[in-house]
Design an enzyme around this catalytic site. Structure first.
Site, PDB file in Angstrom:
ATOM      1  N   GLU A 108      54.053 -15.141  19.111  1.00  0.00           N
ATOM      2  CA  GLU A 108      53.703 -14.021  19.982  1.00  0.00           C
ATOM      3  C   GLU A 108      54.682 -13.901  21.145  1.00  0.00           C
ATOM      4  O   GLU A 108      55.030 -14.883  21.789  1.00  0.00           O
ATOM      5  CB  GLU A 108      52.285 -14.201  20.513  1.00  0.00           C
ATOM      6  CG  GLU A 108      51.217 -14.118  19.430  1.00  0.00           C
ATOM      7  CD  GLU A 108      49.828 -14.321  20.003  1.00  0.00           C
ATOM      8  OE1 GLU A 108      49.486 -13.646  20.981  1.00  0.00           O
ATOM      9  OE2 GLU A 108      49.086 -15.179  19.475  1.00  0.00           O
ATOM     10  N   ASP A 145      58.544 -19.682  18.591  1.00  0.00           N
ATOM     11  CA  ASP A 145      57.208 -19.226  18.909  1.00  0.00           C
ATOM     12  C   ASP A 145      56.954 -17.922  18.144  1.00  0.00           C
ATOM     13  O   ASP A 145      57.895 -17.320  17.600  1.00  0.00           O
ATOM     14  CB  ASP A 145      57.110 -19.028  20.425  1.00  0.00           C
ATOM     15  CG  ASP A 145      55.713 -18.649  20.873  1.00  0.00           C
ATOM     16  OD1 ASP A 145      54.730 -19.054  20.210  1.00  0.00           O
ATOM     17  OD2 ASP A 145      55.594 -17.958  21.900  1.00  0.00           O
TER      18      ASP A 145
END
Length: 205
Positions: A13, A11
């Protein structure tokens, strides 16, 4: 039999860079924008909430991009990415948007990114969003496995857990207490050094 190559899917953020919407909330003084996928598991519900607030406050894409331009990768993220790209294939799988991500990709050395797109009106107002593929993180992980990779996946939020479950090794990175509690099957890393150790242990099996 030769071992399969390892691919690391991450991922963006909360894992490599700060949460964009939290930074926008702090910059604009609009606390309602602090909600993320750590708080609301339904991504469509979360985005409709965000778009409504942007419309109410007349915030444009440029306003958000101005905040993003001031943001830096999380401490240690650049060193981690340098270590990773020398050893393993890697890709970022994110529910962010290409319109947000370019400054981060430049600062991270232009890694491969699969994410989504915003719908922007002529006056610069964000009026909608387009998912590249529903449940794209999970589908990408499955695709990499079908391409004969051993997949390590790392994320921090509810919307990462399907990807982590499909991976050969799923890692929660600095998750919220509720995510950590609801998904105890995944090892937790609070620092990149722990992530590196987990990847090396997995690759050595």
């Amino acid at each position: 039999m030769a071992k399969r190559p390892v691919l690391v899917a991450m991922d963006l953020e909360g894992v490599l860079v700060p949460e964009v919407w939290i930074s926008v909330a702090e910059k604009t003084g609009i606390p309602e924008l602090r909600l993320t996928t750590r708080d609301i598991s339904d991504y469509d519900q979360l985005m409709k909430h965000r778009l409504g607030i942007l419309h109410e406050h007349r915030l444009s894409l440029r306003d958000i991009q101005d905040v993003i331009d001031t943001m830096e990768p999380l401490p240690g993220a650049l060193e981690y990415m340098d270590w990773l790209r020398e050893r393993y294939q890697n890709v970022i799988l994110s529910d962010t948007f290409y319109e947000f991500a370019s400054p981060f990709m430049r600062k991270l050395g232009w890694p491969t990114l699969f994410c989504n797109s915003l719908q922007v009106a002529g006056d610069g107002q964000v009026v909608g969003y387009r998912m590249r593929l529903q449940d794209g993180k999970r589908h990408a992980t499955l695709g990499f496995k079908q391409l004969n990779f051993d997949v390590v996946a790392m994320g921090d939020s509810y919307n990462d857990t399907a990807m982590l479950a499909e991976a050969d090794l799923g890692i929660l990175f600095r998750p919220s207490d509720n995510v950590r509690r609801e998904f105890p099957q995944f090892p937790v890393a609070m620092e990149y050094r722990t992530v590196i150790d987990l990847i090396q242990e997995f690759a050595a099996r």
